[in-house]
Motif scaffolding. Structure first.
Motif, PDB file in Angstrom:
ATOM      1  N   ASN A  19      -2.695  -7.935  -2.352  1.00 60.06           N
ATOM      2  CA  ASN A  19      -2.392  -6.513  -2.291  1.00 60.06           C
ATOM      3  C   ASN A  19      -0.881  -6.317  -2.233  1.00 60.06           C
ATOM      4  OD1 ASN A  19      -2.537  -3.915   0.159  1.00 60.06           O
ATOM      5  ND2 ASN A  19      -2.885  -3.674  -2.025  1.00 60.06           N
ATOM      6  N   LEU A  20      -0.360  -5.479  -3.139  1.00 59.13           N
ATOM      7  CA  LEU A  20       1.055  -5.121  -3.163  1.00 59.13           C
ATOM      8  C   LEU A  20       1.168  -3.624  -2.944  1.00 59.13           C
ATOM      9  CD1 LEU A  20       4.091  -5.538  -3.744  1.00 59.13           C
ATOM     10  CD2 LEU A  20       3.558  -5.280  -6.176  1.00 59.13           C
ATOM     11  N   ASN A  21       2.053  -3.245  -2.005  1.00 60.39           N
ATOM     12  CA  ASN A  21       2.212  -1.854  -1.624  1.00 60.39           C
ATOM     13  C   ASN A  21       3.698  -1.516  -1.614  1.00 60.39           C
ATOM     14  OD1 ASN A  21       2.764   0.164   0.726  1.00 60.39           O
ATOM     15  ND2 ASN A  21       0.606   0.476   0.237  1.00 60.39           N
ATOM     16  N   PHE A  22       4.082  -0.439  -2.314  1.00 64.78           N
ATOM     17  CA  PHE A  22       5.494  -0.044  -2.377  1.00 64.78           C
ATOM     18  C   PHE A  22       5.600   1.449  -2.119  1.00 64.78           C
ATOM     19  CE2 PHE A  22       8.921   1.947  -4.793  1.00 64.78           C
ATOM     20  CZ  PHE A  22      10.034   1.268  -4.290  1.00 64.78           C
ATOM     21  N   SER A  23       6.627   1.848  -1.344  1.00 66.58           N
ATOM     22  CA  SER A  23       6.831   3.265  -1.084  1.00 66.58           C
ATOM     23  C   SER A  23       8.323   3.570  -0.999  1.00 66.58           C
ATOM     24  CB  SER A  23       6.146   3.695   0.215  1.00 66.58           C
ATOM     25  OG  SER A  23       6.789   3.104   1.331  1.00 66.58           O
ATOM     26  N   LYS A  24       8.657   4.793  -1.386  1.00 66.29           N
ATOM     27  CA  LYS A  24      10.025   5.293  -1.287  1.00 66.29           C
ATOM     28  C   LYS A  24       9.939   6.716  -0.754  1.00 66.29           C
ATOM     29  CE  LYS A  24      14.180   6.125  -4.087  1.00 66.29           C
ATOM     30  NZ  LYS A  24      14.755   6.086  -5.453  1.00 66.29           N
ATOM     31  N   LYS A  43      16.344   7.889   4.005  1.00 64.34           N
ATOM     32  CA  LYS A  43      15.832   7.203   2.825  1.00 64.34           C
ATOM     33  C   LYS A  43      15.166   5.912   3.290  1.00 64.34           C
ATOM     34  CE  LYS A  43      17.091   5.667  -1.829  1.00 64.34           C
ATOM     35  NZ  LYS A  43      18.196   5.485  -2.798  1.00 64.34           N
ATOM     36  N   ASP A  44      13.853   5.868   3.159  1.00 59.93           N
ATOM     37  CA  ASP A  44      13.078   4.692   3.553  1.00 59.93           C
ATOM     38  C   ASP A  44      12.483   4.046   2.311  1.00 59.93           C
ATOM     39  OD1 ASP A  44      13.680   5.551   6.053  1.00 59.93           O
ATOM     40  OD2 ASP A  44      11.667   6.248   6.562  1.00 59.93           O
ATOM     41  N   ILE A  45      12.690   2.754   2.185  1.00 60.53           N
ATOM     42  CA  ILE A  45      12.081   1.975   1.100  1.00 60.53           C
ATOM     43  C   ILE A  45      11.350   0.797   1.725  1.00 60.53           C
ATOM     44  CG2 ILE A  45      12.498   0.602  -0.976  1.00 60.53           C
ATOM     45  CD1 ILE A  45      14.967   2.252  -1.501  1.00 60.53           C
ATOM     46  N   ALA A  46      10.097   0.612   1.346  1.00 63.48           N
ATOM     47  CA  ALA A  46       9.303  -0.455   1.948  1.00 63.48           C
ATOM     48  C   ALA A  46       8.425  -1.106   0.891  1.00 63.48           C
ATOM     49  CB  ALA A  46       8.440   0.093   3.081  1.00 63.48           C
ATOM     50  N   HIS A  47       8.219  -2.405   1.033  1.00 65.34           N
ATOM     51  CA  HIS A  47       7.228  -3.111   0.213  1.00 65.34           C
ATOM     52  C   HIS A  47       6.441  -4.053   1.122  1.00 65.34           C
ATOM     53  CE1 HIS A  47       9.656  -6.842   0.127  1.00 65.34           C
ATOM     54  NE2 HIS A  47      10.694  -6.034  -0.023  1.00 65.34           N
ATOM     55  N   LEU A  82      -2.340 -14.120   4.873  1.00 70.74           N
ATOM     56  CA  LEU A  82      -0.882 -14.113   4.919  1.00 70.74           C
ATOM     57  C   LEU A  82      -0.388 -12.717   4.557  1.00 70.74           C
ATOM     58  CD1 LEU A  82       1.908 -15.562   5.016  1.00 70.74           C
ATOM     59  CD2 LEU A  82       1.563 -16.103   2.590  1.00 70.74           C
ATOM     60  N   LYS A  83       0.493 -12.157   5.423  1.00 68.42           N
ATOM     61  CA  LYS A  83       1.076 -10.842   5.173  1.00 68.42           C
ATOM     62  C   LYS A  83       2.581 -10.915   5.389  1.00 68.42           C
ATOM     63  CE  LYS A  83      -2.980  -8.431   7.057  1.00 68.42           C
ATOM     64  NZ  LYS A  83      -3.442  -7.386   7.987  1.00 68.42           N
ATOM     65  N   TRP A  84       3.329 -10.221   4.565  1.00 72.68           N
ATOM     66  CA  TRP A  84       4.754 -10.092   4.815  1.00 72.68           C
ATOM     67  C   TRP A  84       5.231  -8.758   4.239  1.00 72.68           C
ATOM     68  CZ3 TRP A  84       2.591 -12.901   0.998  1.00 72.68           C
ATOM     69  CH2 TRP A  84       3.110 -12.792  -0.288  1.00 72.68           C
ATOM     70  N   ASN A  85       6.204  -8.164   4.897  1.00 75.48           N
ATOM     71  CA  ASN A  85       6.714  -6.889   4.424  1.00 75.48           C
ATOM     72  C   ASN A  85       8.172  -6.727   4.828  1.00 75.48           C
ATOM     73  OD1 ASN A  85       6.122  -6.227   7.259  1.00 75.48           O
ATOM     74  ND2 ASN A  85       6.628  -4.148   6.645  1.00 75.48           N
ATOM     75  N   GLU A  86       8.842  -5.832   4.134  1.00 72.49           N
ATOM     76  CA  GLU A  86      10.239  -5.527   4.409  1.00 72.49           C
ATOM     77  C   GLU A  86      10.434  -4.020   4.240  1.00 72.49           C
ATOM     78  OE1 GLU A  86      14.401  -6.486   2.190  1.00 72.49           O
ATOM     79  OE2 GLU A  86      13.259  -8.246   2.877  1.00 72.49           O
ATOM     80  N   LYS A  87      11.152  -3.438   5.196  1.00 71.84           N
ATOM     81  CA  LYS A  87      11.380  -2.003   5.181  1.00 71.84           C
ATOM     82  C   LYS A  87      12.827  -1.720   5.537  1.00 71.84           C
ATOM     83  CE  LYS A  87       9.869   2.354   7.283  1.00 71.84           C
ATOM     84  NZ  LYS A  87       8.977   2.981   8.288  1.00 71.84           N
ATOM     85  N   SER A  88      13.458  -0.840   4.763  1.00 73.80           N
ATOM     86  CA  SER A  88      14.851  -0.472   4.982  1.00 73.80           C
ATOM     87  C   SER A  88      14.919   1.018   5.287  1.00 73.80           C
ATOM     88  CB  SER A  88      15.697  -0.793   3.740  1.00 73.80           C
ATOM     89  OG  SER A  88      17.016  -0.300   3.892  1.00 73.80           O
TER      90      SER A  88
END
Length: 843
Positions: A357-362, A389-393, A413-419
């Motif tokens: 599963n791939l999830n992206f948001s802006k 301004k939030d960007i996450a995947h 296994l899960k990993w994510n990054e959010k700015s």
């Protein structure tokens, strides 16, 4: 059981309760034929005459079947039905007349099924978790989407699956089993389009357009929703996204739910009182079946919100003996771009399951807020402009392997990054300025630039060994790693200058936190007809790296216990103990001070400890499927060690807050009671009771604060062929954290009712009335809502609706902050009234 009277050519179907009892009401004095069947026993048919029996109870004994079978087919004069080893199939054509419009009407006429007002499916009194079409999940909508939209003329058969598992590799393991209903389609109608469209306009220049369109085929399913709303209130413009997505429990996680992906639903269903709002929302959902083993799900969404809010806020800090009042109006523009792709490999025969599963948001956000603050004897005015301004995947990879009848394995296994990037700009005017600003003038400009990067990594490995039919041994390891890294720069200047060099640096703060959390566990599960028992031993280990060369570790060894047993005279009893470790949020580990507001400072704390929590739970559940009665009681007691609290100060026109760990444990006791009584097929009563007791420590006064919440609710439902109605009352009693001798209570009374009347075949009238009064020692608020609609159906597909909407909202929405040890009340005043004309087409 199937029964019928001698003077009637129709038969009826009844289901036994857990004790094998059938109940037939309103029995005539005619000859009655009964046919009773049960898996593993010989079917028995008898004919009786009720007037020949003085006793109201008839006992029928079945003999064990001398042969084994895989299915039973009941035909002839009885309703078409097939009983398999793990399912029951009903022939929908037998129970319907061909005039039904949607699946809702088909289910209501099928034995054993109920459909609630919320479009949930109940089978023999139990809630259905999944709705399938041809053994495939129907979009992401749980049961609600299909009940409301699936055309009745495409339904051929209805299959009930008691232990459905979407993951083939887990079938038979008991993990993730759910009650499901599978719809068999008419073979001549396996490709179709359905949905509805709505157009609304009214005399207040408020408009709305909404279209829900669905396409279904055996290999491709497409769902699209487009919604435009220029709405005056929070009720008329919301989109029911739960019908699209529903929810799926994260059963792969043996400790607690763990999800770092962007949650779209709260962003879209954020219902607030507003004066004006414009929103444009579009979403498309594609499900593509590549072959029998491989599926692809794609979601794409774009949302624009533009709204204006007027509100008042009152805060009273009991520990500081300080009051604050703010009056503000705010305009906010929000845009969300969202993508979600899921690929699933789920073969039926080789015991493997793979999913990615791939999830992206802006999420860009702009806020312009004008406020006026009154703090003690001071008066501030300021304009705040905020840009976020939030960007996450997010990534999620699962592998499940069933090696043989004994051994199975789960890896996740899960990993994510959010700015997150935030820029705040205050223009401040006041008779006094807090002392940390060195300018003597009564006006200045303050700015803040803050950037935070979040990284999370999660790994679960679980090994299961099935000892025998009743016993299972589980070993698992779970790892959580998180990093929070960021900086905050606060500057200020005289308002007369805009040159960057003229700004003075007020604070520079940074955060760089690494947190590692491990759980090692061994569990033994036993499940049989008498009870279910789980015993285990868990090792919890947390390790934190904090700047300034500081680390901290915590190790806890705890048992895990869960016991479930059904006692005939009492019901199902559940006892459970579980333990958690949790670190405070990373943003509280700032190494210095940063602006929270122009007159508020937040002070970081690098000495925060890891919290631990012991939880004890008792649950009792009792229900009667035949009568529709149910009762449940849940009590949970929690002890929080090293709880996080805040130290507050107000000195020289300046608020400061600092997170610390209390050396005194916090406690919470909660009780939830649910009771339902069905007097007859038309009348039902439901009641709910909440009780929460909290005890936590005030560091300022070195004293304990206790809070109570009591919330009883009762309602009565009436449901007949031409009339549906509900009336209810809700009471909330809530104490405010107060260090004085007299405890202050907040009381809220809510009287609500709704009615739906079918006036012949063409007209439908429904109305909602809600009246609420809230009061405390210092305030009293009232709220009144009246909404009525007259619907005229040109046909089953075309409807006109005339709505009258009237709302009076003049209340202080009381918010309680558990850790903050103060409360605030937000006042909203809304007085919209309008008539609206709405056209709906359903296809």
């Amino acid at each position: 059981m199937v029964y019928g009277f001698a003077n009637s050519d129709k038969s009826k179907v009844l289901f036994a309760d857990s004790d094998g009892n059938f109940f037939i009401e309103n029995v005539k004095n005619d000859s009655l034929t009964l046919t009773v069947s049960y898996i593993g026993y010989t079917t028995k048919t008898i004919t009786i005459n009720p007037k020949d029996y003085n006793d109201d109870v008839l006992k029928i004994d079945l003999s064990p079947s001398p042969f084994e079978f895989k299915e039973i087919v009941i035909t002839d004069t009885f309703p078409d039905m097939v009983i398999n080893e793990d399912s029951i199939i009903y022939n929908a054509k037998f129970y319907t007349e061909g005039t039904e419009f949607k699946l809702r009407e088909v289910l209501k006429k099928t034995p054993g099924f109920e459909v609630t007002r919320e479009d949930e499916i109940l089978y023999k009194g139990e809630k259905v978790n999944e709705l399938l079409v041809e053994r495939e999940k129907f979009f992401y909508g749980g049961t609600k989407l299909g009940v409301a939209y699936l055309p009745a003329n495409v339904v051929s058969k209805i299959e009930v699956i008691e232990k459905y598992n979407a993951i083939n590799a887990l079938k038979g393991s008991g993990t993730g089993d759910r009650l499901a209903v599978n719809i068999h389609l008419d073979k001549t109608k396996n490709k179709f389009v359905f949905g509805d469209a709505l157009v609304m306009g009214n005399w207040a220049a408020r408009h709305r357009f909404n279209a829900n369109t669905f396409y279904y085929s055996p290999k491709t399913r497409i769902n699209s929703i487009l919604d435009y709303s220029n709405s005056l209130d929070r009720y008329s413009g919301s989109v029911n996204l739960f019908r699209i997505f529903g929810f799926t429990p994260e059963f792969l996680d043996p400790i607690r739910n763990k999800s770092d992906k962007v949650d779209l639903i709260p962003s879209l269903l954020d219902l607030r009182n507003i004066n004006d709002k414009k929103s444009l929302f579009g979403i498309i959902h594609l499900v593509q079946k590549v072959n029998d083993n491989f599926n692809i799900n794609v979601i794409a969404s774009h949302i624009n919100n533009d709204e204006t809010i007027n509100s008042n806020s009152y805060r009273k800090y009991y520990e500081l003996n300080t009051e604050e009042l703010s009056l503000y109006n705010k305009s906010q523009m929000t845009q969300l771009i969202f993508y979600d792709v899921e690929m699933v490999y789920n073969p039926k025969d080789n015991g493997n399951y793979f999913a990615y599963n791939l999830n992206f948001s802006k999420l860009p956000n702009k806020i312009n807020q004008n406020s006026q603050y009154f703090i003690q004897d001071m008066d501030y005015r300021h304009n705040l402009m905020t840009k976020d301004k939030d960007i996450a995947h997010y990534h999620d990879l699962k592998w499940i392997k069933k090696w043989n009848a004994k051994w199975s394995h789960i890896s996740n296994l899960k990993w994510n990054e959010k700015s997150e990037k935030t820029a705040k700009h205050w223009d401040i005017l006041g008779d006094q300025i807090p002392g940390f600003y060195t300018f003597a003038e009564d006006s200045l400009t303050a700015i803040q630039n803050q950037t935070i990067l979040y990284k999370n990594f999660y790994l679960l490995n679980q090994l299961d060994y099935q000892i025998n039919a009743n016993d299972k041994l589980t070993v698992f390891h779970r790892l959580d790693y998180s990093q929070h890294k960021g900086s905050s720069t606060d500057q200020y200047s005289n308002q007369n200058t805009s040159t960057v060099e003229d700004y003075q640096t007020l604070f520079n703060s940074a955060i760089n936190l690494h947190n590692l959390y491990n759980i090692y566990a061994l569990r033994w599960d036993r499940r049989n007809r008498k009870y279910a028992l789980t015993l285990g031993l868990e090792a919890h280990h947390s390790h934190q790296n904090i700047p300034i060369n500081k680390t901290q570790n915590q190790f806890d060894l705890r048992p895990h216990f869960k016991f479930t047993k059904t006692i005939e005279s009492i019901g199902e009893i559940n006892l459970q103990y579980y333990f958690n470790q949790s670190a405070p949020l990373g943003i509280w580990y700032w190494d210095s001070t940063y602006l929270q507001d122009f007159n508020r400072l937040s002070i970081g704390n690098n000495n925060l400890k890891i919290n631990t929590e012991d939880n004890f739970q008792f649950k009792l559940k009792r229900s009667s499927t035949r009568k529709g009665n149910s009762f449940s009681l849940t009590t949970r007691y929690s002890i929080i060690h090293n709880p996080l609290v805040f130290e507050y100060n107000y000195v020289n026109q300046l608020f400061t807050s600092r997170p610390i760990n209390s050396n005194k444990n916090s406690e919470q006791l909660s009780t939830f009671i649910h009771f339902q009584k069905k007097f007859n097929p038309d009348w039902t009563m439901r009641s709910v009771f909440y009780f929460i007791y909290s005890k936590y420590h005030s560091t300022t006064f070195n004293n304990f604060i206790q809070r109570y919440l009591l919330a009883p609710r009762a309602s009565v439902f009436y449901n007949s062929e031409n009339f549906e109605g509900e009336i209810g009352y809700n009471l909330i009693l809530n104490t405010i954290p107060n260090l004085s001798e007299k405890t202050e209570w907040i009381k809220s009374h809510d009287l609500f009712s709704n009615v739906k009347v079918f006036l012949g075949e063409k007209f439908l009238w429904y109305s909602d009335v809600n009246f609420d009064i809230s009061q405390s020692n210092n305030s009293k608020q009232n709220y009144f809502l009246w909404n009525t609609t007259l619907q005229y159906g040109l046909s089953a597909k075309h409807k006109f609706e005339l709505s009258c909407f009237n709302i009076l909202d003049n209340r202080n929405l009381i918010e309680n902050y558990f850790n903050a040890q103060f409360y605030s009340t937000n006042t909203y005043k809304l007085f919209p009234r309008y008539f609206a004309l709405q056209y709906v087409i359903t296809f």
